[in-house]
Enzyme design. Structure first.
Site, mmCIF file in Angstrom:
data_model
loop_
_atom_site.group_PDB
_atom_site.id
_atom_site.type_symbol
_atom_site.label_atom_id
_atom_site.label_comp_id
_atom_site.label_asym_id
_atom_site.label_seq_id
_atom_site.Cartn_x
_atom_site.Cartn_y
_atom_site.Cartn_z
ATOM 1 N N ASP A 71 -0.948 -2.617 6.237
ATOM 2 C CA ASP A 71 -0.353 -1.542 5.459
ATOM 3 C C ASP A 71 -0.308 -0.221 6.226
ATOM 4 O OD1 ASP A 71 -1.271 0.053 2.279
ATOM 5 O OD2 ASP A 71 0.558 0.077 3.485
ATOM 6 N N ASP A 100 6.500 2.281 5.627
ATOM 7 C CA ASP A 100 5.365 1.698 4.919
ATOM 8 C C ASP A 100 5.469 0.180 4.796
ATOM 9 O OD1 ASP A 100 3.846 2.280 1.615
ATOM 10 O OD2 ASP A 100 3.282 1.023 3.325
HETATM 11 C C1 LIG Z 1 -1.436 -4.440 -5.298
HETATM 12 N N1 LIG Z 1 -1.143 -4.490 -3.877
HETATM 13 C C2 LIG Z 1 -1.220 -5.812 -3.239
HETATM 14 C C3 LIG Z 1 -0.733 -3.373 -3.170
HETATM 15 C C4 LIG Z 1 -0.561 -3.416 -1.777
HETATM 16 C C5 LIG Z 1 -0.123 -2.284 -1.089
HETATM 17 C C6 LIG Z 1 0.148 -1.103 -1.787
HETATM 18 C C7 LIG Z 1 0.680 0.100 -1.101
HETATM 19 O O1 LIG Z 1 1.107 1.064 -1.755
HETATM 20 N N2 LIG Z 1 0.695 0.116 0.238
HETATM 21 N N3 LIG Z 1 1.257 1.196 0.912
HETATM 22 C C8 LIG Z 1 -0.028 -1.078 -3.166
HETATM 23 C C9 LIG Z 1 -0.468 -2.190 -3.860
#
Ligand SMILES: CN(C)c1ccc(C(=O)NN)cc1
Length: 329
Positions: free
Chosen positions: A35, A219
């Site tokens: 991420d 992102d």
């Molecule tokens: C609930 N999950 C698997 C997520 C995974 C990544 C993100 C996110 O905003 N990453 N920039 C949010 C939620």
């Protein structure tokens, strides 16, 4: 030195991308969501409530000879979609794509929100944002990439995400054969922890780029391309059956539509997202109504070039030069 890890879409909608990471001694392999929009490496663990951890691969620090508790440290994070997690911290050996960091902060979840409990294909996130975004207290910890950067051949990594195919995260080198066009570089703003940048203009369906700049973040942890309403409307005005669907909380259209492409200018080059990548998925199995990969960022307050945009490019996250590189693929 370098590292290279394969990454795979989690489902038929390319909702997220899964990359295996080895933690501890002997290695415990966990599937994580890499991420670039966050800066914590956190995992489901032996400390996660059993009811929440059910169905997830977990990390057990007690079974790792190289694990050490980071005394007095805790973490707590909330993401753009209001999902969240929190817990305590260990340090351990973490290997990604064959490259090892000997003492990496591994944030163990003692609490996870429903979205994570239900997302059983991943065991946590590996943040690839800037260290300033790390949530560990009383002392912020470095990301895996930040710890690796000085030992890598070059302090950079690339993301090559693909639609329904295996892609890669490469660390310390750029495999230009993954790209079809030149790499356009533009300054990256890491002050908020994200990989922020500005696109110089955009166009729909192969028209000439306009000069309306778009400032946002690259992102890998967000599925969609989320942009201002005026851009979203300019795009869907070309899609005859497009309409906002309240229940779906987004723009939907007939799956049979031939969607126009969406292009944006960055670093002197143009990245074109084919319409096929913007037809994300039927709203429900077998439905002839499809959900758009381009949606509004109005409720978030920041534009997000998520996986829908990243799938059209080879993206270079160049920490050493504080810049982002984009190449058509
Ligand atoms: C609930 N999950 C698997 C997520 C995974 C990544 C993100 C996110 O905003 N990453 N920039 C949010 C939620």
């Amino acid at each position: 030195q370098t590292g290279s890890a394969n990454t795979n879409p989690s489902d038929s909608a390319d909702d997220e991308y899964i990359t295996n990471v080895s933690i501890g001694t002997p290695a415990q392999v966990l599937p994580l969501d890499f991420d670039t929009g966050s800066s914590d490496l956190w995992v489901f663990s032996s400390e996660t409530p059993k009811s929440s951890a059910s169905g997830h691969v977990t990390y057990s620090p007690s079974k790792s000879s190289t694990a050490k508790k980071l005394s007095g440290a805790s973490w707590s994070i909330t993401y753009g979609d209001h999902s969240s997690s929190s817990g305590d911290v260990y340090t351990d050996k973490v290997t990604v794509g064959g490259f090892s960091v000997s003492s990496q902060a591994v944030e163990s979840a003692t609490k996870v929100s429903t979205q994570f409990v239900q997302d059983t294909v991943i065991s946590g996130l590996l943040g690839l944002g800037f260290d300033v975004g790390n949530t560990v207290k009383p002392r912020a910890q470095k990301t895996w990439f930040s710890n690796a950067a000085n030992s890598l051949a070059q302090p950079l990594f690339t993301a090559d995400l693909k639609h329904q195919q295996t892609g890669s995260y490469n660390f310390g080198f750029i495999d230009t054969t993954l790209a079809k066009g030149p790499i356009g570089y533009t300054p990256a703003d890491g002050s908020e922890g994200y990989w922020g940048f500005t696109a110089t203009g955009y166009s729909v369906g192969g028209a000439k780029l306009n000069r309306n700049s778009i400032t946002g973040i690259a992102d890998t942890g967000t599925t969609l391309l989320l942009l201002d309403d005026d851009v979203v409307n300019a795009y869907y005005n070309n899609v005859e059956s497009a309409q906002y669907d309240d229940s779906q909380q987004g723009v939907v259209f007939d799956c049979s539509e031939d969607l126009p492409s969406f292009s944006f200018g960055v670093g002197g080059t143009t990245i074109t997202i084919p319409g096929s990548l913007i037809n994300l998925t039927p709203v429900s199995d077998g439905s002839s109504t499809c959900f758009g990969g381009l949606q509004s960022s109005a409720d978030i307050g920041i534009n997000i070039f998520g996986d829908v945009a990243l799938k059209a490019a080879l993206v270079v996250f160049d920490l050493g030069n504080e810049r982002l590189g984009w190449a058509q693929k």
